[in-house]
Design an enzyme around this catalytic site. Structure first.
Site, PDB file in Angstrom:
ATOM      1  N   TYR A 176       6.419  -0.795 -14.187  1.00  0.00           N
ATOM      2  CA  TYR A 176       5.656  -0.018 -13.297  1.00  0.00           C
ATOM      3  C   TYR A 176       4.399  -0.584 -13.328  1.00  0.00           C
ATOM      4  O   TYR A 176       4.000  -0.661 -12.195  1.00  0.00           O
ATOM      5  CB  TYR A 176       5.809   1.298 -13.788  1.00  0.00           C
ATOM      6  CG  TYR A 176       4.454   2.678 -12.414  1.00  0.00           C
ATOM      7  CD1 TYR A 176       4.944   2.981 -11.601  1.00  0.00           C
ATOM      8  CD2 TYR A 176       3.362   2.621 -13.556  1.00  0.00           C
ATOM      9  CE1 TYR A 176       4.187   3.902 -11.444  1.00  0.00           C
ATOM     10  CE2 TYR A 176       2.137   3.659 -13.373  1.00  0.00           C
ATOM     11  CZ  TYR A 176       2.657   4.203 -12.044  1.00  0.00           C
ATOM     12  OH  TYR A 176       1.816   4.503 -11.238  1.00  0.00           O
ATOM     13  N   LYS A 180       2.827  -2.601 -10.211  1.00  0.00           N
ATOM     14  CA  LYS A 180       1.123  -1.362  -9.998  1.00  0.00           C
ATOM     15  C   LYS A 180      -0.007  -2.508  -9.717  1.00  0.00           C
ATOM     16  O   LYS A 180      -0.518  -3.064  -8.759  1.00  0.00           O
ATOM     17  CB  LYS A 180       0.541  -0.494 -10.588  1.00  0.00           C
ATOM     18  CG  LYS A 180       1.496   0.684 -10.366  1.00  0.00           C
ATOM     19  CD  LYS A 180       2.048   1.212  -8.771  1.00  0.00           C
ATOM     20  CE  LYS A 180       0.838   2.535  -8.301  1.00  0.00           C
ATOM     21  NZ  LYS A 180       0.837   3.282  -7.799  1.00  0.00           N
TER      22      LYS A 180
END
Ligand SMILES: NC(=O)c1ccc[n+]([C@@H]2O[C@H](COP(=O)([O-])OP(=O)(O)OC[C@H]3O[C@@H](n4cnc5c(N)ncnc54)[C@H](O)[C@@H]3O)[C@@H](O)[C@H]2O)c1
Length: 418
Positions: A176, A180
């Site tokens: 993640y 990102k």
């Protein structure tokens, strides 16, 4: 459908109201109604942002894979679509003045371990959002990033946008954060892209820490359920470890201001810029969570265990989850990155740049209020389910009595009392 949680926020509306008032002063002719599109508009932040923009008189499209669980505010339209669906984006972005790209996947819990899905939503989806903004001549794009682009488990104290570099991509503990960080860079690199037919795409990124507020769905219910199962008897990490949080209304305020700061009226001050956004306070997680234990009626975690144990347990739980995934779902209590990210290592950021360039001024909120709302709504649900159980019992009893009376009648017997 629940009533709108944070969209009715006076603070959020105030932020929008203030800025539109400013616009009215600068231009005597009434500005045309702006059209915003929020990807991830069915989620907590996206929905709150969309509702707040709509309340200020803008037209808003909420685009998301899943329907919002709250009632839509007047002025908002919901489009069920995937940010990886080119055709859907081309249709939805038509005539939009500004896109807020909020949608993302893999933030917490078991989702964090779905690598392919995370990569395709956070990276491929972001590339497509940028591409369609250009093709549809959308001049402004604001991306909701995260502090994790800079924080990868090494302490950061009062970091700022210039002094803290991106954490090396290959060293991120979870997919993640890595994806990102890639998306954050893609958005900033897209700043200045010429638009067909004239004009330029202006972009900026906002990097919040954990989000809290009324009806928040991601962290509070999960932690509360762990507390109720007595899984939070242990505390770990240094008591001096600090982090930031942001109330959803402050984050909505920052998004609205960022979109304005990408306009000529504000000298395009946010063009190509990143901003850390938080409540302007640093707290220790266990102290900050104290109202949750208190209001749920449980004692604070009192057994101190070494962080390495918790980290090891998280690693075992992650492997167990992955191994058992084909048969059943065993969500990990905490993932390794949550152990270091949330609790074990200080990571705090300054908001001076957002204050100076965007005019961001966070309001004061308390986590205890969000907890109070959560406790009220869960006890109302519990009361509702107790009432439903009693009603079901009563109906069963009446049915039984009816059957008994019918049986007696058919046998030619009469109950003595009749
Ligand atoms: N919640 C936090 O604590 C936190 C902290 C830092 C950064 N952020 C960032 O803030 C943003 C919003 O977070 P939130 O708490 O509102 O999360 P959320 O899960 O409530 O909202 C995200 C939304 O994105 C949607 N989505 C996922 N994949 C999609 C796809 N392929 N197409 C369309 N929609 C899709 C989901 O359905 C969901 O409604 C995210 O970008 C997140 O990375 C959140």
């Amino acid at each position: 459908m629940k009533p709108n949680p944070a969209g009715s926020s006076p603070e959020a509306c105030k932020a929008v109201g203030q800025t539109s008032q400013h616009k009215t002063q600068a231009t005597p002719v009434q500005a045309p109604r702006q059209k915003f599109l929020v990807t991830g508009g069915g989620g907590y932040l996206g929905f709150s942002l969309g509702s707040s923009l709509a309340k200020s008189g803008s037209s808003v499209i909420l685009l998301d894979l899943r329907r919002p669980q709250w009632e839509l505010s007047p002025g908002t339209e919901f489009i069920q679509a995937d940010v990886r669906d080119e055709e859907a984006l081309l249709r939805a972005f038509e005539g939009v003045d500004c896109v807020f790209h909020v949608a993302s996947h893999g933030m917490s819990g078991a989702e964090k371990l779905q690598k392919e899905q995370i990569e395709s939503v956070n990276v491929r989806g972001t590339k497509l959002v940028i591409d369609v903004c250009v093709r549809r001549q959308v001049p402004r794009l604001v991306y909701t990033s995260t502090v994790n682009v800079a924080f990868g488990g090494k302490p950061i104290e009062q970091g700022d946008e210039d002094s803290v570099p991106y954490f090396p991509l290959e060293k991120h503990m979870d997919h993640y954060s890595r994806t990102k960080a890639i998306a954050d860079q893609l958005i900033l690199m897209a700043n200045g892209t010429p638009l067909p037919g004239g004009g330029t795409l202006r972009t900026c990124v906002l990097r919040p820490p954990g989000i809290y507020g009324p009806e928040e769905q991601r962290h509070l219910p999960r932690v509360a359920s762990h507390i109720k199962k007595r899984l939070f008897m242990f505390r770990f990490g240094d008591r001096r470890t600090q982090m930031n949080w942001v109330h959803v209304r402050n984050l909505v305020q920052a998004h609205v201001l960022a979109a304005e700061a990408l306009t000529a009226a504000k000298g395009y001050v946010a063009s190509g810029q990143a901003y850390y956004i938080n409540d302007g306070e640093s707290v220790n997680l266990f102290e900050w969570m104290a109202p949750l234990f208190e209001k749920l009626g449980y004692s604070q975690p009192w057994i101190q265990v070494p962080t390495s144990w918790v980290y090891l347990t998280a690693a075992v739980m992650e492997q167990l989850h992955l191994a058992l995934r084909p048969i059943c779902s065993v969500p990990p209590l905490l993932t390794r990155s949550e152990v270091s990210g949330l609790v074990a290592v200080t990571h705090t950021f300054q908001i001076a740049k957002a204050r100076a360039q965007l005019g961001y001024a966070p309001d004061k909120f308390s986590f205890a209020d969000a907890v109070e709302r959560y406790v009220q709504s869960t006890s109302a649900r519990a009361r509702g389910s107790t009432a439903r159980t009693l009603l079901r019992l009563l109906l069963r009893l009446l049915l039984l009595l009816g059957l008994l009376a019918l049986g007696l009648h058919l046998l030619g017997l009469r109950p003595a009392v009749v």
